[in-house]
Write a protein that holds these residues in place. Structure first.
Motif, PDB file in Angstrom:
ATOM      1  N   LYS A  67      12.826   4.090  30.560  1.00  0.00           N
ATOM      2  CA  LYS A  67      13.579   3.344  29.528  1.00  0.00           C
ATOM      3  C   LYS A  67      13.336   3.921  28.131  1.00  0.00           C
ATOM      4  O   LYS A  67      14.272   4.144  27.378  1.00  0.00           O
ATOM      5  N   ARG A  68      12.046   4.153  27.823  1.00  0.00           N
ATOM      6  CA  ARG A  68      11.741   4.595  26.466  1.00  0.00           C
ATOM      7  C   ARG A  68      12.407   5.932  26.162  1.00  0.00           C
ATOM      8  O   ARG A  68      12.816   6.193  25.009  1.00  0.00           O
ATOM      9  N   SER A  69      12.576   6.748  27.177  1.00  0.00           N
ATOM     10  CA  SER A  69      13.165   8.069  26.938  1.00  0.00           C
ATOM     11  C   SER A  69      14.642   7.980  26.570  1.00  0.00           C
ATOM     12  O   SER A  69      15.166   8.864  25.897  1.00  0.00           O
TER      13      SER A  69
ATOM     14  N   LEU B  64       9.895   9.446  34.162  1.00  0.00           N
ATOM     15  CA  LEU B  64       9.473   9.036  32.819  1.00  0.00           C
ATOM     16  C   LEU B  64      10.371   9.630  31.747  1.00  0.00           C
ATOM     17  O   LEU B  64      10.547   9.048  30.680  1.00  0.00           O
ATOM     18  N   ASP B  65      10.954  10.792  32.034  1.00  0.00           N
ATOM     19  CA  ASP B  65      11.793  11.456  31.042  1.00  0.00           C
ATOM     20  C   ASP B  65      13.203  10.876  30.984  1.00  0.00           C
ATOM     21  O   ASP B  65      14.049  11.360  30.250  1.00  0.00           O
ATOM     22  N   GLY B  66      13.450   9.848  31.794  1.00  0.00           N
ATOM     23  CA  GLY B  66      14.753   9.191  31.741  1.00  0.00           C
ATOM     24  C   GLY B  66      15.813   9.892  32.569  1.00  0.00           C
ATOM     25  O   GLY B  66      16.989   9.547  32.488  1.00  0.00           O
TER      26      GLY B  66
ATOM     27  N   ALA C  38       6.914   0.581  21.226  1.00  0.00           N
ATOM     28  CA  ALA C  38       6.240   0.630  19.929  1.00  0.00           C
ATOM     29  C   ALA C  38       5.896   2.060  19.531  1.00  0.00           C
ATOM     30  O   ALA C  38       5.457   2.293  18.410  1.00  0.00           O
ATOM     31  N   LEU C  39       6.090   3.005  20.444  1.00  0.00           N
ATOM     32  CA  LEU C  39       5.713   4.396  20.152  1.00  0.00           C
ATOM     33  C   LEU C  39       6.845   5.114  19.417  1.00  0.00           C
ATOM     34  O   LEU C  39       8.026   4.825  19.631  1.00  0.00           O
ATOM     35  N   THR C  40       6.468   6.061  18.546  1.00  0.00           N
ATOM     36  CA  THR C  40       7.479   6.943  17.966  1.00  0.00           C
ATOM     37  C   THR C  40       7.954   7.906  19.049  1.00  0.00           C
ATOM     38  O   THR C  40       7.304   8.071  20.088  1.00  0.00           O
ATOM     39  N   ASP C  41       9.081   8.548  18.786  1.00  0.00           N
ATOM     40  CA  ASP C  41       9.577   9.538  19.736  1.00  0.00           C
ATOM     41  C   ASP C  41       8.523  10.583  20.024  1.00  0.00           C
ATOM     42  O   ASP C  41       8.339  11.023  21.157  1.00  0.00           O
ATOM     43  N   GLU C  42       7.818  10.985  18.967  1.00  0.00           N
ATOM     44  CA  GLU C  42       6.833  12.039  19.146  1.00  0.00           C
ATOM     45  C   GLU C  42       5.673  11.556  20.013  1.00  0.00           C
ATOM     46  O   GLU C  42       5.209  12.271  20.904  1.00  0.00           O
TER      47      GLU C  42
ATOM     48  N   TRP D  93       5.741   9.189  22.222  1.00  0.00           N
ATOM     49  CA  TRP D  93       6.233   9.045  23.604  1.00  0.00           C
ATOM     50  C   TRP D  93       6.370  10.416  24.265  1.00  0.00           C
ATOM     51  O   TRP D  93       5.990  10.627  25.417  1.00  0.00           O
ATOM     52  N   GLY D  94       6.904  11.372  23.516  1.00  0.00           N
ATOM     53  CA  GLY D  94       7.048  12.732  24.042  1.00  0.00           C
ATOM     54  C   GLY D  94       5.705  13.308  24.447  1.00  0.00           C
ATOM     55  O   GLY D  94       5.590  13.966  25.486  1.00  0.00           O
ATOM     56  N   ARG D  95       4.681  13.049  23.635  1.00  0.00           N
ATOM     57  CA  ARG D  95       3.331  13.540  23.986  1.00  0.00           C
ATOM     58  C   ARG D  95       2.868  12.922  25.301  1.00  0.00           C
ATOM     59  O   ARG D  95       2.316  13.609  26.154  1.00  0.00           O
ATOM     60  N   PHE D  96       3.118  11.616  25.443  1.00  0.00           N
ATOM     61  CA  PHE D  96       2.686  10.952  26.674  1.00  0.00           C
ATOM     62  C   PHE D  96       3.419  11.522  27.887  1.00  0.00           C
ATOM     63  O   PHE D  96       2.824  11.769  28.931  1.00  0.00           O
TER      64      PHE D  96
END
Ligand code: ZN
Lengths: 163, 915, 80
Positions: free
Chosen positions: B806-808, B620-622, C33-37, C39-42
């Motif tokens: 991906k999001r990471s 998840l962290d890329g 759609a999430l902010t970095d923060e 996403w980081g929390r998740f």
């Protein structure tokens, strides 16, 4: 090419050492059992195996059954062919349960794990599928790469019963 | 000799010979080393650890704080209690000064473990435990009954009567009844040493030490792993002394221990005996020792009462204040409040501490019982019952009743709780093994310590082999006295496993030597061995690392020579590798493509049957967690190859996502790692070899393009050919079921012979892939490396809406240009091979003073036959932008100048791939 | 050595299981759609309560099924 493509079992070459064991802890490699993994809902009860038409069906999980047969082909059994994934060892004799209890944490008492019982668990440090065939009569299915380790482990465990 | 006729249960018809401190003695079967020495009047058997004071036997079993000896024969072992060593013929032991000596020879004995399951486990085969076991067995429970002594009966001496019979007859009958139950297991010489969650108890059985010679094949010690529905703790109680000045001399003993010596071993430990007690139980010792011929004086601070046991001894109200010694250091007289009394044995008894360790191990709370002067189980605990003396019930009738499951009326207490008498605190020993005194406790409280746990660590009281069995409560009580607080406000130190010292060998059991960790082998292992392969451990696998040929002068090639030869042969002719350890997962189902699209960074659903694609997986962290090739088998089936180490974790990872996040996807995962053996056949002549193997397959570049696969048959056996290359060379991966793997491998070797086929190992495989800049996940990555860092942006889909990781990639830190990136490094001196793990710094001629900024480290480093020089791969900060720069690698005292290059060093144009 | 109840195989020794952390942390419907923060929390932040905790376990050495169990982080006791 003189040589044809012959089969080799994971425990070929162990027969002589197995043969030295007394009847109370008899080990026998049973190579070349066809095995297939069949997925989807099953009517098998958890922790059991049953004889079906021409094969044995072993409960591995709520949606996974292992079919095994010494003579049918993988195509006949259906599912994914995993015949060489594991190899089979038969353990029987008056001390068979005693021997397993030196390395298997589940309760093997006949009232709990009698004929028809099956478990995916640890024996020594190897993951195994353990089937109870009858009193002091077991079939152990082990990943082929762990077979030599498990054979060595079983032979060592039998030391006490060599007399 | 102090052996008394008519007493004891040792077999006096047989004589055993043993040696202690170089002197020969005799004893009998049933003796311990301690009882046999005391039978010869040997009272001093050890010296104390700090003060070098003479010490004897203080208690008669595992609670003894003083009688540690070194055993030399039958096997050297340090620091065993003389009271627990069963005498065997030929035993050789010696006294020690606090510390023993480890054996310098390997221990050849067997140690093993065994699992047991029962409804009821009873620990302790004294009267309460025997009744508890009998009650459970009659109810139909599976019962395990363990006791740490060689015989059942606990504290029974044979003078008691149970149900109108001799108590020991009752014990024998009860054992016989238990033995007749098929589901009752009785384990003597077995110490339950730890009690854990859910009725799990570890017990150590000593199986052969009492047999000389030890029988072949039997393990010397066995760790029983017992899972019980219900645990009955019937472990009795430990008598505790009263602390008086100079209470550590040989010849000072607990009262019940002296009585046990008499009744169990027939040993009268003294002829002139002083008993100092504030409890009625010691009157039995006084009476029995007097009855056996000793001259006994009993001192009791309590007013004289009429109902305690009478006998042929003098009794007066009084206190023992200290002791004096003869020339041998052993006791010769006591000082009392009424004057001096000569004696050769002082028995102390201040009451009893319930042995509630196994209750305490599972966090059962202990409560201070002021009448008893002891801590006892203070709450009900599910699945655990404490009965008899362990529960603070000391009378025989009460113990039997609790064993039967009844709750007896508690008897009125007559004892007086007395911890110590007046005297010099520096000579009042609390922990005899640690030479710790009341003065030491006073120093601890004077230093401001208020917790018994802190006092324990400051004074070391209770930290010796006996873990404070007789001293722990004394230490709490004296600490409370010095602090002027009630003992219940302090509590006692926590009991933790093990109850008695356990040898590491016993805990290791059979998991040593070749059974230490499973060795996994491929179907070809025997061939590799026969070929003289040198193996390397890859996780649990044994993989052939290289195959040395006979060298000059009779030796064999070293690794560098062999690997250079293997590398050259592959790039010149053809080589073959056993790649069977690669993880293989069959991914099947209508949604298999969609599932893999989420798992891999690149698109897999678009792969057509018959095609192969390389893919990277991220967390998840890329960050990259694994990589490998994917074969599309058919519309609904994929075969995923993972790295060798990734086989199990990646299957778990995929199952986790499938089961917990996307259970709606119709996909199944099946491990087929051992189902398929896979052999890369690599090099310019691989087409000839594979063509010879499968004459019906058109292996031309046009008909069998790169990254495609085809099934064929060899002698009727299904074989899969896949054009995959991990070296940049023309190559096929040949796969076959594990049963036919050895035969197919031999066939390939034979067919390749005309082309100079060379089997190569993992080391050559690593060099060949590194020359092409292909990373090894876990060697060139460490969980902090993204696909972009590896220069693999090409393997990251920009089209897919989402995939794991991906999001990471969009997070600021993942776009930092100064992230560490994979590059090649060429030492300017082409003969210098950088050690893997070396740090990399800016170019410099002289090491600057620390701190020196680190730019990264060397992840892989080899000699290249193709390049004719050394090279390395490295993770370097902002490395991709540094290509062409020079940096420095400190190696030992040298500063090695290196040039940063791209990671692809051999055939960057890829001209060799199609042969 | 605790016994852990696999809902499919029954009670087994804890060595047969892998721990999977907090249960019920769903993968975001639209990570983009999430902010970095957020996403980081998740990705990195999980609850760590003292007491009752819903967590995921996998019967790794047995049926390989994941399941949710409730455990008290102070006593280790599983709710049955
Ligand atoms: Zn399960």
């Amino acid at each position: 090419m003189a040589e044809t493509l012959t089969r080799t079992g994971a425990l070929d070459g162990w027969a002589a050492r197995f043969a030295e064991l007394p009847d109370s802890v008899a080990l026998l490699a049973e190579p070349f059992h066809t095995m297939t993994s069949v997925r989807g809902e099953t009517t098998l009860r958890p922790n059991t195996w049953v004889e079906e038409d021409g094969f044995d069906a072993v409960w591995l999980g709520p949606d996974e059954v292992l079919r095994t047969s010494p003579f049918r082909s993988a195509a006949e059994l259906g599912g994914t062919d995993v015949s060489a994934q594991r190899t089979t060892i038969r353990l029987r004799g008056a001390h068979a349960r005693d021997l397993l209890e030196t390395g298997c944490a589940i309760d093997l008492h006949p009232r709990v794990f009698g004929a028809g019982s099956a478990a995916v668990t640890l024996l020594g440090q190897a993951n195994v599928i353990l089937l109870c065939l009858g009193e002091n009569d077991y079939r152990i299915l082990v990943r082929s790469s762990f077979a030599a380790y498990l054979a060595e482990w079983l032979l060592d465990a039998a030391t006490e019963y060599r007399g | 000799m102090t052996r008394v006729d008519g007493y004891g249960r040792v077999d006096r018809t047989r004589t055993l010979r043993f040696t202690f401190d170089g002197v020969s003695y005799t004893g009998h079967p049933g003796d311990t080393l301690a009882s046999a020495l005391l039978a010869h009047g040997v009272r001093t058997i050890a010296r104390s650890v700090k003060q070098d004071r003479p010490r004897g036997v203080t208690a008669v079993w595992s609670e003894d704080p003083t009688g540690l000896v070194q055993v030399e024969e039958p096997f050297p072992e340090p620091m065993l209690l003389a009271t627990t060593i069963e005498l065997v013929d030929g035993l050789v032991a010696s006294s020690i000064g606090g510390r023993g000596r480890l054996a310098e020879v390997p221990d050849t004995a067997r140690y093993d473990r065994r699992y047991a399951h029962c409804e009821t486990l009873v620990v302790g085969a004294g009267p309460a435990g025997l009744l508890a076991a009998r009650t459970a067995a009659r109810r139909g429970d599976r019962v395990v009954l363990v006791d740490d002594r060689p015989a059942a009966g606990g504290s029974l001496t044979g003078t008691e009567r149970i149900c109108g019979r001799d108590a020991l007859d009752f014990v024998a009958d009860t054992l016989a009844e238990l033995r007749a139950h098929p589901d009752v297991r009785i384990l003597l010489r077995t110490t339950a040493f730890g009690h854990y969650d859910d009725g799990f108890v570890l017990a150590l059985e000593r199986r052969t030490d009492h047999l000389a010679p030890a029988p072949q094949g039997l393990s010397r010690q066995r760790v029983w792993r017992i899972r019980a529905g219900h645990v009955v703790v019937a472990t009795g109680a430990h008598e505790r002394p009263i602390v008086v000045a100079d209470n550590d001399r040989p010849g000072i003993m607990l009262a019940a221990s002296a009585r046990d010596l008499l009744h169990r071993y027939g040993v009268l430990a003294g002829r002139r005996v002083v008993v100092f007690t504030s409890d009625d139980a010691a009157y039995d010792a006084a009476a029995d020792l007097a009855g056996a011929g000793a001259e006994v004086t009993l001192l009791d601070p309590r007013p004289v009462r009429g109902d305690s046991r009478s006998g042929d001894y003098r009794r007066s109200r009084g206190l023992v204040l200290g002791t004096g010694a003869g020339p041998d250091g052993a006791i010769s007289h006591v000082f009392t409040d009424q004057g001096e009394l000569p004696c050769d044995l002082l028995l102390l008894s201040g009451g009893w501490n319930p042995t509630s360790h196994l209750f305490s191990h599972v966090r059962g709370a202990l409560r201070y019982d002021a009448e008893l002067g002891a801590f006892r189980p203070g709450e009900a605990l599910a699945g655990v019952t404490v009965v008899g003396a362990a529960n603070g019930t000391f009378d025989l009738a009460g113990c039997l009743a609790e064993g039967r499951g009844e709750t007896p009326e508690p008897l009125p207490r007559t004892n007086l709780v007395l911890w110590r008498t007046d005297g010099d605190p520096a000579r009042q020993y609390v922990d005899l093994q640690r030479d710790s005194t009341v003065a030491d406790i006073a120093r601890a409280t004077g230093a401001g310590l208020r917790s018994v746990e802190h006092v324990k660590r400051y004074t070391t009281i209770g930290t010796a082999h006996d873990q404070g069995k007789t001293s722990g409560v004394l230490a709490s009580a004296i600490t409370a006295e010095l602090l002027g607080v009630p003992i219940e406000s302090l509590g006692t130190t926590t009991f933790r496993p093990p109850y008695t010292p356990i040898a590491f060998a016993a805990l290791a059991g059979r998991e040593r030597g070749q059974l230490f960790d499973p060795v996994r082998t491929t179907a070809l292992h025997a061939w590799h061995v026969a070929r003289g392969a040198v193996f390397e451990d890859v996780g649990q696998w044994k993989r052939a690392r290289y195959y040395p040929l006979p060298g000059e002068a009779g030796g064999t090639e070293d690794m560098d020579t062999a690997v250079l030869r293997e590398c050259a042969a592959v790039r010149r002719d053809v080589g073959i590798l056993d790649g069977s350890t690669l993880g293989k997962i069959e991914v099947r189902g209508p949604d298999a493509g969609a599932f893999l699209d989420m798992i891999y960074t690149n698109l897999m659903s678009s792969l057509r049957p018959g095609r192969v694609r390389y893919g990277v997986m991220c967390g998840l962290d890329g960050m990259v967690i694994d990589d490998g090739t994917v074969l599309r088998l058919d519309d609904e089936g994929f075969l995923v190859y993972t790295t060798t180490g990734g086989a199990a974790p990646i299957l778990d990872h995929m199952e986790e996502w499938l089961q917990t996040e996307w259970p709606h996807l119709r996909v199944t995962l099946t491990s087929v790692t051992e189902q398929w053996a896979t052999f890369p056949v690599v090099g310019p002549r691989s087409r000839d070899v594979v063509g010879a193997l499968a004459p019906h397959v058109d292996v031309s570049a046009a008909a069998f393009p790169f990254m495609t696969w085809q099934d064929t048959e060899v002698d009727g056996v299904p074989v899969r050919l896949a054009r995959i290359s991990f070296s940049g060379e023309l190559a096929w991966e040949v796969s076959v079921d594990g049963w036919h793997a050895p035969a197919l491998w031999r066939r390939l070797i034979a067919l390749g012979e005309p082309y100079g086929i060379t089997p190569y190992g993992t080391e050559t495989m690593h060099v060949l892939r590194a020359e092409k800049g292909y990373p090894i996940i876990g060697q060139d990555t460490d969980g902090t490396v993204s696909p972009q860092d590896l220069g693999m942006s090409w393997a990251v889909s920009t089209k897919k809406v989402d995939f794991i990781g991906k999001r990471s990639f969009a997070r600021a830190e993942n776009r930092n240009p100064l992230r560490k990136q994979l590059v090649g490094l060429l030492p300017l001196d082409p003969t210098v091979k950088l050690p893997e793990g070396s740090q990399i710094i800016e170019q410099t001629a002289e090491l600057p003073p620390p701190p020196v900024p680190m730019l990264g480290h060397v992840t892989s480093s080899y000699r290249s036959a193709a390049l004719g020089r050394t090279f390395a791969l490295a993770l370097v900060k902002g490395g991709h932008a540094r290509i062409g720069e020079r940096l420095t690698v400190p190696v030992g005292g040298d500063l090695v100048p290196v040039e940063v290059t791209g990671s692809v060093l051999v055939d960057p144009e890829g001209t060799r791939r199609d042969g | 050595m605790q016994l852990i109840e696999c809902p499919y195989c029954g009670p087994r020794e804890e060595v047969e299981f892998h721990y999977g952390g907090q249960a019920g942390v769903a993968y975001p419907a639209d990570p983009a759609a999430l902010t970095d923060e957020e996403w980081g929390r998740f990705v990195f932040v999980r609850a760590n309560p003292k007491g009752r905790f819903e967590e995921r376990w996998s019967h790794a050495a047995g049926c390989r099924r994941w399941f949710t169990a409730v455990r008290d982080t102070a006593t280790y006791r599983f709710s049955r």
